[in-house]
Design a protein around this motif. Sequence first.
Motif, mmCIF file in Angstrom:
data_model
loop_
_atom_site.group_PDB
_atom_site.id
_atom_site.type_symbol
_atom_site.label_atom_id
_atom_site.label_comp_id
_atom_site.label_asym_id
_atom_site.label_seq_id
_atom_site.Cartn_x
_atom_site.Cartn_y
_atom_site.Cartn_z
ATOM 1 N N ILE A 182 10.424 1.876 2.239
ATOM 2 C CA ILE A 182 9.715 0.623 2.048
ATOM 3 C C ILE A 182 9.707 -0.173 3.346
ATOM 4 O O ILE A 182 10.754 -0.534 3.875
ATOM 5 C CB ILE A 182 10.352 -0.216 0.925
ATOM 6 C CG1 ILE A 182 10.393 0.588 -0.379
ATOM 7 C CG2 ILE A 182 9.567 -1.511 0.714
ATOM 8 C CD1 ILE A 182 11.071 -0.131 -1.521
ATOM 9 N N ASP A 183 8.510 -0.419 3.846
ATOM 10 C CA ASP A 183 8.327 -1.218 5.056
ATOM 11 C C ASP A 183 7.921 -2.621 4.620
ATOM 12 O O ASP A 183 6.753 -2.888 4.342
ATOM 13 C CB ASP A 183 7.241 -0.581 5.932
ATOM 14 C CG ASP A 183 7.037 -1.314 7.248
ATOM 15 O OD1 ASP A 183 7.516 -2.455 7.377
ATOM 16 O OD2 ASP A 183 6.397 -0.747 8.156
ATOM 17 N N ASN A 227 0.844 -1.190 0.000
ATOM 18 C CA ASN A 227 0.000 0.000 0.000
ATOM 19 C C ASN A 227 0.880 1.241 0.000
ATOM 20 O O ASN A 227 1.986 1.238 0.553
ATOM 21 C CB ASN A 227 -0.912 0.016 1.231
ATOM 22 C CG ASN A 227 -1.953 -1.077 1.182
ATOM 23 O OD1 ASN A 227 -2.506 -1.367 0.124
ATOM 24 N ND2 ASN A 227 -2.210 -1.705 2.318
ATOM 25 N N ILE A 228 0.396 2.303 -0.618
ATOM 26 C CA ILE A 228 1.166 3.539 -0.723
ATOM 27 C C ILE A 228 0.581 4.602 0.187
ATOM 28 O O ILE A 228 -0.634 4.847 0.185
ATOM 29 C CB ILE A 228 1.197 4.032 -2.176
ATOM 30 C CG1 ILE A 228 1.936 3.031 -3.059
ATOM 31 C CG2 ILE A 228 1.861 5.406 -2.267
ATOM 32 C CD1 ILE A 228 1.912 3.365 -4.522
ATOM 33 N N GLU A 229 1.453 5.222 0.978
ATOM 34 C CA GLU A 229 1.042 6.293 1.869
ATOM 35 C C GLU A 229 1.898 7.527 1.609
ATOM 36 O O GLU A 229 3.096 7.416 1.363
ATOM 37 C CB GLU A 229 1.201 5.866 3.339
ATOM 38 C CG GLU A 229 0.331 4.692 3.735
ATOM 39 C CD GLU A 229 0.554 4.278 5.187
ATOM 40 O OE1 GLU A 229 1.438 4.877 5.843
ATOM 41 O OE2 GLU A 229 -0.138 3.349 5.642
ATOM 42 N N GLU A 278 5.806 7.548 0.467
ATOM 43 C CA GLU A 278 6.400 8.391 -0.565
ATOM 44 C C GLU A 278 6.180 9.865 -0.228
ATOM 45 O O GLU A 278 5.194 10.233 0.421
ATOM 46 C CB GLU A 278 5.829 8.070 -1.951
ATOM 47 C CG GLU A 278 4.358 8.336 -2.103
ATOM 48 C CD GLU A 278 3.841 8.038 -3.496
ATOM 49 O OE1 GLU A 278 2.880 8.727 -3.912
ATOM 50 O OE2 GLU A 278 4.376 7.146 -4.171
ATOM 51 N N PRO A 279 7.088 10.736 -0.654
ATOM 52 C CA PRO A 279 6.964 12.166 -0.341
ATOM 53 C C PRO A 279 5.882 12.839 -1.184
ATOM 54 O O PRO A 279 5.433 12.297 -2.198
ATOM 55 C CB PRO A 279 8.351 12.711 -0.695
ATOM 56 C CG PRO A 279 8.837 11.798 -1.771
ATOM 57 C CD PRO A 279 8.314 10.433 -1.412
ATOM 58 N N HIS A 280 5.496 14.013 -0.766
ATOM 59 C CA HIS A 280 4.577 14.826 -1.560
ATOM 60 C C HIS A 280 5.415 15.528 -2.628
ATOM 61 O O HIS A 280 5.897 16.642 -2.430
ATOM 62 C CB HIS A 280 3.849 15.844 -0.679
ATOM 63 C CG HIS A 280 2.788 15.234 0.176
ATOM 64 N ND1 HIS A 280 1.498 15.037 -0.258
ATOM 65 C CD2 HIS A 280 2.831 14.751 1.447
ATOM 66 C CE1 HIS A 280 0.781 14.485 0.706
ATOM 67 N NE2 HIS A 280 1.566 14.292 1.748
ATOM 68 N N SER A 281 5.607 14.874 -3.739
ATOM 69 C CA SER A 281 6.443 15.400 -4.817
ATOM 70 C C SER A 281 5.669 15.412 -6.116
ATOM 71 O O SER A 281 4.570 14.844 -6.214
ATOM 72 C CB SER A 281 7.710 14.543 -4.971
ATOM 73 O OG SER A 281 8.446 14.496 -3.765
#
Length: 225
Positions: free
Chosen positions: A95-96, A83-85, A104-107
């Motif tokens: 990556i966990d 899942n992506i957060e 992931e960053p707000h990019s």
Amino acid sequence: MIKEIVLENTVIKYQITLKNNKNTYFYFKKKGYIQINASKHQKEKEIVKFMKSNSVSFVNKFNKTMNSKKVEQGYKIWGTQFNIEKDTETNYLEIDYDNYVIKEPHSSTEQLKRLYKKTEKDILLKETANLKEKYLNNGLIDISDIKIKTRYTTSRFGSCNYRLKTINLNLKLVHYNKKFIEYVFLHEIAHLVHQNHSTDFYSLLCILCPDYRILKKELNIEFSR
């Protein structure tokens, strides 16, 4: 028929369907291509010219669509769903593997694209290093000094330059079960001995990878989804 066009160094697939339209409509599909419903009087070269003249806009919309798909469906590493957060406190991908989460960053879309590409490259090269060590003393092919490179391709899983002793592997393989990268790795090192798909090539591949026929069929099915 699905074709390809390169816009802003991005390979984008597109399909043109001629209809009784007055205008031409572009639909960005989450399957990874642009569906173009065009007037029967519209020429393909005119459509291509229009896409090239508006390349930045097309690439942005394409990336936005594909990023949306990634968020909705999650992200797979070696066939396992993550899942992506979004995380405001990070500038890179975290990556966990225990909880199957990618932070992931707000990019921007382009920045995220570069981050994912780097991550996929690191993951793939780490696994192929393990494969190289596993098959180093296979007794059939000398792979002691082979070089391994990665890149995105739309239709090939890998390629081999036997003169340079270099194999190229498709970065998309990171998303599939590890058994497939092992099959592709063995397929490509077999080309160091036999450069075509001759009977001798498949005889060698069969020794290295007895289940190659099954794996090839399964991978083709997975890759086409």
